[in-house]
Design a protein around this motif. Structure first.
Motif, PDB file in Angstrom:
ATOM      1  N   SER A  24       0.844  -1.202   0.000  1.00 49.02           N
ATOM      2  CA  SER A  24       0.000   0.000   0.000  1.00 49.02           C
ATOM      3  C   SER A  24       0.876   1.247   0.000  1.00 49.02           C
ATOM      4  O   SER A  24       2.071   1.192   0.308  1.00 49.02           O
ATOM      5  CB  SER A  24      -0.905   0.010   1.234  1.00 49.02           C
ATOM      6  N   ASP A  26       0.627   3.456   2.149  1.00 52.94           N
ATOM      7  CA  ASP A  26       1.007   3.599   3.559  1.00 52.94           C
ATOM      8  C   ASP A  26       2.253   2.782   3.879  1.00 52.94           C
ATOM      9  O   ASP A  26       3.124   3.235   4.632  1.00 52.94           O
ATOM     10  CB  ASP A  26      -0.149   3.172   4.477  1.00 52.94           C
ATOM     11  N   LYS A  36       2.900  10.512   3.005  1.00 50.95           N
ATOM     12  CA  LYS A  36       2.322  10.098   1.724  1.00 50.95           C
ATOM     13  C   LYS A  36       2.345  11.267   0.740  1.00 50.95           C
ATOM     14  O   LYS A  36       2.549  11.068  -0.457  1.00 50.95           O
ATOM     15  CB  LYS A  36       0.894   9.589   1.919  1.00 50.95           C
TER      16      LYS A  36
END
Length: 182
Positions: A24, A26, A36
């Protein structure tokens, strides 16, 4: 190391360890210890980082494995060195694929074609030879992947197997092309 270079290094590691879909945004931000937003600033997201990672890995692979055009298997040692020292990035390149992403496919295919072209400069450009070299490159990729993932054969054994297969593929293609030309 710049922030962009750091993100590419994290990308090499993560995409070499796990499939694209398993990672991901993240995960990437946490592994890189950045926000991010910073990742989006440099790469417009996960796919952008993935594509940039593959492009960088392909360029490095080709730069570090330039063969001697007078020796058929001279690039093989450099290729195996590369696989050993760049394992995560090389695995990311070999496993490269976001479904049917044309840009990712073009990077992987362009790398393969460059290697085939290098071989053709030494062995010739006939259709059977091209096919033999493409097949051999596929064998090298699959065998090297097995080698680094399993670790149950010695490098010297792998090198001998691949060099022998290359010489046999060339001899076979030459013989078949000469029969076809007669």
């Amino acid at each position: 190391m710049t922030t962009r270079e750091h993100l590419l290094e994290v990308g090499r590691r993560l995409f070499g360890e796990r499939a694209f879909d398993e990672i991901s945004i993240d995960d990437i931000a946490a592994a890189a210890e950045v926000s991010k937003g910073l990742l989006y600033h440099y790469f417009e997201g996960k796919r952008g980082l993935y594509v940039a990672t593959l492009e960088a890995e392909a360029a490095t692979l080709l730069a570090e494995t330039e063969p001697d055009p007078d020796e058929l298997d001279s690039g093989l040692d450099a290729y195996l060195d590369y696989v050993e020292t760049h394992r995560p990035g090389w695995l990311a390149l070999m496993r490269g694929g976001v479904g049917s992403d044309a840009e990712v496919s073009a990077i992987v295919e362009g790398t393969r074609q460059a290697i085939v072209d290098r071989l053709a400069a030494t062995v010739g450009h006939g259709p059977l030879m091209r096919t033999a070299m493409r097949g051999w490159v596929g064998m090298v990729e699959a065998a090297a992947t097995d080698w680094v993932e399993r670790g149950d054969i010695e490098r010297e054994q792998l090198r001998a197997l691949l060099a022998d297969a290359l010489h046999h593929a060339v001899a076979s293609a030459e013989a078949l092309e000469s029969v076809g030309a007669a």
